[in-house]
Design a protein around this motif. Structure first.
Motif, PDB file in Angstrom:
ATOM      1  N   UNK A   1       3.008   4.692  -9.133  1.00  0.00           N
ATOM      2  CA  UNK A   1       2.410   4.515 -10.461  1.00  0.00           C
ATOM      3  C   UNK A   1       3.328   3.658 -11.332  1.00  0.00           C
ATOM      4  N   UNK A   2       4.637   3.789 -11.130  1.00  0.00           N
ATOM      5  CA  UNK A   2       5.591   2.965 -11.895  1.00  0.00           C
ATOM      6  C   UNK A   2       5.345   1.481 -11.605  1.00  0.00           C
ATOM      7  N   UNK A   3       5.143   1.168 -10.324  1.00  0.00           N
ATOM      8  CA  UNK A   3       4.880  -0.233  -9.953  1.00  0.00           C
ATOM      9  C   UNK A   3       3.601  -0.744 -10.612  1.00  0.00           C
ATOM     10  N   UNK A   4       2.572   0.125 -10.679  1.00  0.00           N
ATOM     11  CA  UNK A   4       1.298  -0.269 -11.295  1.00  0.00           C
ATOM     12  C   UNK A   4       1.533  -0.654 -12.759  1.00  0.00           C
ATOM     13  N   UNK A   5       2.261   0.195 -13.478  1.00  0.00           N
ATOM     14  CA  UNK A   5       2.485  -0.081 -14.906  1.00  0.00           C
ATOM     15  C   UNK A   5       3.323  -1.342 -15.090  1.00  0.00           C
ATOM     16  N   UNK A   6       4.326  -1.522 -14.213  1.00  0.00           N
ATOM     17  CA  UNK A   6       5.139  -2.742 -14.312  1.00  0.00           C
ATOM     18  C   UNK A   6       4.262  -3.978 -14.129  1.00  0.00           C
ATOM     19  N   UNK A   7       3.387  -3.910 -13.118  1.00  0.00           N
ATOM     20  CA  UNK A   7       2.522  -5.057 -12.818  1.00  0.00           C
ATOM     21  C   UNK A   7       1.582  -5.333 -13.987  1.00  0.00           C
ATOM     22  N   UNK A   8       1.082  -4.281 -14.620  1.00  0.00           N
ATOM     23  CA  UNK A   8       0.180  -4.465 -15.761  1.00  0.00           C
ATOM     24  C   UNK A   8       0.940  -4.986 -16.973  1.00  0.00           C
ATOM     25  N   UNK A   9       2.170  -4.513 -17.170  1.00  0.00           N
ATOM     26  CA  UNK A   9       2.978  -5.031 -18.283  1.00  0.00           C
ATOM     27  C   UNK A   9       3.273  -6.522 -18.092  1.00  0.00           C
ATOM     28  N   UNK A  10       3.335  -6.952 -16.834  1.00  0.00           N
ATOM     29  CA  UNK A  10       3.560  -8.378 -16.548  1.00  0.00           C
ATOM     30  C   UNK A  10       2.309  -9.201 -16.801  1.00  0.00           C
ATOM     31  N   UNK A  11       1.114  -8.545 -16.801  1.00  0.00           N
ATOM     32  CA  UNK A  11      -0.103  -9.279 -17.107  1.00  0.00           C
ATOM     33  C   UNK A  11      -1.312  -8.962 -16.243  1.00  0.00           C
ATOM     34  N   UNK A  12      -1.164  -8.050 -15.280  1.00  0.00           N
ATOM     35  CA  UNK A  12      -2.317  -7.730 -14.425  1.00  0.00           C
ATOM     36  C   UNK A  12      -3.298  -6.821 -15.159  1.00  0.00           C
ATOM     37  N   UNK A  13      -4.598  -7.120 -14.971  1.00  0.00           N
ATOM     38  CA  UNK A  13      -5.661  -6.284 -15.524  1.00  0.00           C
ATOM     39  C   UNK A  13      -5.987  -5.144 -14.573  1.00  0.00           C
ATOM     40  N   UNK A  14      -5.835  -5.416 -13.291  1.00  0.00           N
ATOM     41  CA  UNK A  14      -6.054  -4.412 -12.245  1.00  0.00           C
ATOM     42  C   UNK A  14      -5.045  -4.670 -11.143  1.00  0.00           C
ATOM     43  N   UNK A  15      -4.943  -3.738 -10.215  1.00  0.00           N
ATOM     44  CA  UNK A  15      -3.992  -3.919  -9.110  1.00  0.00           C
ATOM     45  C   UNK A  15      -4.672  -3.608  -7.782  1.00  0.00           C
ATOM     46  N   UNK A  16      -4.071  -4.075  -6.727  1.00  0.00           N
ATOM     47  CA  UNK A  16      -4.475  -3.694  -5.370  1.00  0.00           C
ATOM     48  C   UNK A  16      -3.250  -3.138  -4.653  1.00  0.00           C
ATOM     49  N   UNK A  17      -3.515  -2.189  -3.755  1.00  0.00           N
ATOM     50  CA  UNK A  17      -2.442  -1.600  -2.948  1.00  0.00           C
ATOM     51  C   UNK A  17      -2.773  -1.866  -1.488  1.00  0.00           C
ATOM     52  N   UNK A  18      -1.911  -2.621  -0.812  1.00  0.00           N
ATOM     53  CA  UNK A  18      -2.168  -2.964   0.589  1.00  0.00           C
ATOM     54  C   UNK A  18      -1.249  -2.224   1.538  1.00  0.00           C
ATOM     55  N   UNK A  19      -0.066  -2.791   1.764  1.00  0.00           N
ATOM     56  CA  UNK A  19       0.847  -2.294   2.807  1.00  0.00           C
ATOM     57  C   UNK A  19       1.208  -0.819   2.644  1.00  0.00           C
ATOM     58  N   UNK A  20       1.288  -0.337   1.413  1.00  0.00           N
ATOM     59  CA  UNK A  20       1.679   1.067   1.199  1.00  0.00           C
ATOM     60  C   UNK A  20       0.734   2.027   1.928  1.00  0.00           C
ATOM     61  N   UNK A  21      -0.538   1.603   2.087  1.00  0.00           N
ATOM     62  CA  UNK A  21      -1.506   2.453   2.797  1.00  0.00           C
ATOM     63  C   UNK A  21      -1.199   2.577   4.287  1.00  0.00           C
ATOM     64  N   UNK A  22      -0.490   1.577   4.807  1.00  0.00           N
ATOM     65  CA  UNK A  22      -0.145   1.617   6.232  1.00  0.00           C
ATOM     66  C   UNK A  22       0.997   2.600   6.479  1.00  0.00           C
ATOM     67  N   UNK A  23       1.797   2.849   5.450  1.00  0.00           N
ATOM     68  CA  UNK A  23       2.915   3.795   5.556  1.00  0.00           C
ATOM     69  C   UNK A  23       2.430   5.205   5.218  1.00  0.00           C
ATOM     70  N   UNK A  24       1.594   5.289   4.184  1.00  0.00           N
ATOM     71  CA  UNK A  24       1.084   6.578   3.718  1.00  0.00           C
ATOM     72  C   UNK A  24      -0.398   6.416   3.378  1.00  0.00           C
ATOM     73  N   UNK A  25      -1.273   6.949   4.229  1.00  0.00           N
ATOM     74  CA  UNK A  25      -2.714   6.757   3.990  1.00  0.00           C
ATOM     75  C   UNK A  25      -3.210   7.351   2.673  1.00  0.00           C
ATOM     76  N   UNK A  26      -2.390   8.195   2.058  1.00  0.00           N
ATOM     77  CA  UNK A  26      -2.786   8.788   0.771  1.00  0.00           C
ATOM     78  C   UNK A  26      -2.158   8.053  -0.419  1.00  0.00           C
ATOM     79  N   UNK A  27      -1.553   6.907  -0.151  1.00  0.00           N
ATOM     80  CA  UNK A  27      -0.810   6.191  -1.204  1.00  0.00           C
ATOM     81  C   UNK A  27      -1.664   5.952  -2.453  1.00  0.00           C
TER      82      UNK A  27
END
Ligand SMILES: Cc1cc2nc3c(=O)[nH]c(=O)nc-3n(C[C@H](O)[C@H](O)[C@H](O)COP(=O)(O)O)c2cc1C
Length: 209
Positions: A150-176
């Motif tokens: 969640x910290x990464x999400x907020x950082x990305x939004x503070x940088x300017x993202x309106x929404x985010x996608x999560x890719x590789x983290x799902x391969x490590x933890x399917x519940x990411x």
């Protein structure tokens, strides 16, 4: 998410996707580093990315987001070419070109020699590019690249993202994704954020104060 090996292929596939009742948004991948022709080559030249954007927009009624490659010197010129071509939004970043060598075989690990690097290692690069593009264009940005909390999400939004996608983290933890969504409200409360949309690009406003 559509990729292609030629302009015609992009147009044909995007038109088909656009016609489907299951499609809400078309993300045009001009940034795949795992193929020899097409893919990334379209996204590393502002003229080519402009041509793909215009051509796809002519055949699509649904929103078209261009997905950018980080394997460029100047991400801003590519983003601006998408904006000029009529894109409705941008997605960034795709994977960074990388490679590893097997010490015993003394040969590249990947059959393709090089391949796309994703995950936490690319997060600072993704963040920097979202930051730069937010300053230069007036399109919504979907931010991605190494997001795993969640910290990464907020950082990305503070940088300017309106929404985010999560890719590789799902391969490590399917519940990411679920874990990120579940922990966001608590984190927002701890940081005094009442409405998540208020923080989009927030770090730019701080800089200018
Ligand atoms: C296994 C794998 C497959 C991917 N396939 C695609 C794809 O088909 N189209 C695309 O645009 N990006 C693809 N990507 C790139 C991701 O969507 C994303 O842009 C990139 O991995 C950075 O985000 P992440 O670190 O959260 O994975 C793929 C990434 C991985 C790891």
């Amino acid at each position: 998410n559509i990729s292609g090996f030629s302009l015609d292929e992009y147009v044909t596939c995007c038109a088909k996707a656009d016609a489907s009742p299951y499609t809400d948004l078309i993300e045009v991948n001009v940034s795949c580093p795992n193929v020899h022709h097409g893919g990334m080559s379209f996204g590393t030249d502002p003229h080519m990315v402009y041509d793909v954007t215009r051509a796809v927009k002519e055949v699509c009624r649904k929103p078209v987001y261009m997905k950018l490659s980080p394997n460029v010197t100047d991400i801003v010129s590519i983003a601006q070419a998408c904006e000029e071509g009529g894109a409705d939004g941008l997605s960034l970043i795709n994977t960074l070109m990388g490679m590893r060598i097997d010490l015993k075989k003394r040969a590249p690990v990947l059959a393709n020699t090089t391949g796309g690097l994703s995950g936490p290692a690319v997060f600072p690069v993704a963040l920097r590019m979202v930051w730069q593009v937010y300053e230069a264009v007036h399109l919504p940005i979907i931010g991605m690249g190494g997001i795993q909390s969640a910290e990464d999400v907020l950082e990305m939004m503070l940088a300017g993202a309106t929404a985010v996608q999560v890719g590789a983290a799902n391969l490590v933890n399917p519940f990411a994704c679920q874990e990120i969504i579940d922990s966001l409200p608590g984190l927002m409360e701890r940081l005094g954020i009442q409405e998540i949309n208020e923080i989009i690009g927030g770090a730019h406003r701080w800089e200018k104060m």
